[in-house]
Enzyme design. Structure first.
Site, PDB file in Angstrom:
ATOM      1  N   CYS A 154       1.971  23.385 -47.361  1.00 10.41           N
ATOM      2  CA  CYS A 154       2.385  22.506 -46.265  1.00 10.41           C
ATOM      3  C   CYS A 154       1.204  21.883 -45.515  1.00 10.41           C
ATOM      4  O   CYS A 154       1.386  20.929 -44.770  1.00 10.41           O
ATOM      5  CB  CYS A 154       3.286  23.270 -45.298  1.00 10.41           C
ATOM      6  SG  CYS A 154       4.745  24.000 -46.081  1.00 10.41           S
ATOM      7  N   HIS A 178       3.377  19.989 -38.455  1.00  7.11           N
ATOM      8  CA  HIS A 178       4.198  20.278 -39.630  1.00  7.11           C
ATOM      9  C   HIS A 178       5.582  20.731 -39.168  1.00  7.11           C
ATOM     10  O   HIS A 178       5.719  21.517 -38.229  1.00  7.11           O
ATOM     11  CB  HIS A 178       3.533  21.371 -40.469  1.00  7.11           C
ATOM     12  CG  HIS A 178       4.422  21.935 -41.528  1.00  7.11           C
ATOM     13  ND1 HIS A 178       5.115  21.137 -42.416  1.00  7.11           N
ATOM     14  CD2 HIS A 178       4.750  23.221 -41.840  1.00  7.11           C
ATOM     15  CE1 HIS A 178       5.819  21.909 -43.226  1.00  7.11           C
ATOM     16  NE2 HIS A 178       5.618  23.169 -42.898  1.00  7.11           N
ATOM     17  N   ASN A 211      12.201  21.153 -43.646  1.00  7.67           N
ATOM     18  CA  ASN A 211      10.806  21.353 -44.006  1.00  7.67           C
ATOM     19  C   ASN A 211      10.546  20.676 -45.350  1.00  7.67           C
ATOM     20  O   ASN A 211      11.039  21.127 -46.385  1.00  7.67           O
ATOM     21  CB  ASN A 211      10.522  22.861 -44.098  1.00  7.67           C
ATOM     22  CG  ASN A 211       9.066  23.173 -44.430  1.00  7.67           C
ATOM     23  OD1 ASN A 211       8.314  22.300 -44.837  1.00  7.67           O
ATOM     24  ND2 ASN A 211       8.686  24.425 -44.263  1.00  7.67           N
TER      25      ASN A 211
END
Length: 310
Positions: free
Chosen positions: A116, A239, A269
């Site tokens: 990520c 994020h 996500n």
């Protein structure tokens, strides 16, 4: 720390048209909208039916190019951050080069795996390569087909992720005010807390503890490198993993939640795509130059923070 003047030329994003809501999950798992929303902040996520991470990367790149009528022939570097390529080789970056019709050009193209944190990692690599004076323009992409690596029977992970891609075109700048700063790193975790082998396996509590610890530290560290304070930052682009994580970081740093951009209610996500998707959404609504702080964390454990003008 060497200052690298870099200007952001354009951004683009792509999300599949199919949407999976929390109510959809209630039909296949022991869960419901309230349970998911209160624990994650996620309401919907986009799911690729026919697209791969390659297709989504290309679509996001094309939008960035078309948005400013950018001459794609100027692109000399393509870096794609991804953990979900459908093929071992060629890289997604190589295939985006081909899809853009740039096969005839001598382009450096490769993929980067930092989970990520991948987009911020890729941004630093691209910025450093541009600063060498060898390359004219770089295309940096985060693209993920997370639904392809989910265990759809695991309630703790299946509800969290979505598919999508975001892209940015960057070039060297002659304006010292465009200096870009980074604080990227890795813990070298080998305990299996957050792995994909071959499906996503995650110990949520441990990931949460890591995230709420490293994000404020990374933010403070990149601010110190830039010799700036939070008052100098116009927007924080984190994020998009979990709303509770962002809320905890905001509280820990004494910041109102509205200092952080949030769109995980729509996308969930999307791993390395989350920051560039959010960046592009912000740029669509705000045309004036702003100073942004990007902050990500992910498997590895990795973290990435950057300060740049957008």
């Amino acid at each position: 720390m060497k200052q690298i003047p870099i200007k952001l030329i354009s951004t683009g994003r792509y999300a599949p048209t199919k949407v999976m809501t929390n109510e959809d999950f209630s039909k296949i798992l022991d869960t419901n909208d309230e349970w998911i929303t209160t624990r994650t902040g996620i309401k919907r996520r986009h799911i690729a039916e026919t697209e791969t991470a390659i297709d989504m990367a290309y679509e996001a790149a094309l939008k960035a190019i078309e948005k400013v009528n950018f001459n794609k022939e100027d692109i000399e570097l393509i870096i794609v951050a991804s953990i979900t390529s459908p093929v071992k080789t060629p890289s997604i970056a190589n295939l985006v080069q081909a899809k853009l019709g740039l096969n005839h050009k001598n382009i450096v193209a490769f993929d980067l795996n930092a989970a990520c944190s991948g987009f911020v990692y890729a941004l630093e690599v691209a910025s450093s390569m541009l600063s060498s004076g060898i390359y004219k323009s770089a295309l940096v992409i985060g693209s993920e087909h997370m639904s392809s690596i989910l265990d759809w029977t695991d309630r703790s992970t299946a509800i969290l992720f979505g598919d999508g891609a975001g892209a940015a075109i960057i070039e060297p700048s002659t304006d010292v005010n465009d200096s870009i700063f980074f604080f990227n790193g890795s813990r070298g975790d080998d305990t299996g807390i957050l792995w994909i082998n071959p499906k996503v396996q995650m110990e949520g509590r441990e990931v949460y503890k890591f995230a709420v610890d490293i994000m404020p530290k990374a933010i403070d560290s990149v601010l110190k490198r830039a010799k700036l304070s939070l008052d100098d930052i116009d927007v924080i682009i984190p994020h998009q993993a979990n709303l509770r994580i962002i809320q905890s970081v905001a509280k820990d740093m004494g910041l109102p939640l509205d200092r952080f951009l949030i769109n995980l209610d729509e996308y969930g996500n999307t791993s390395s795509a989350s920051i560039p998707i959010l960046l592009d959404e912000y740029k669509d609504k705000n045309k004036e130059k702003k100073k942004a702080l990007l902050i990500g964390f992910g498997g590895g454990f990795t973290w990435g923070a950057s300060i740049l003008n957008i």
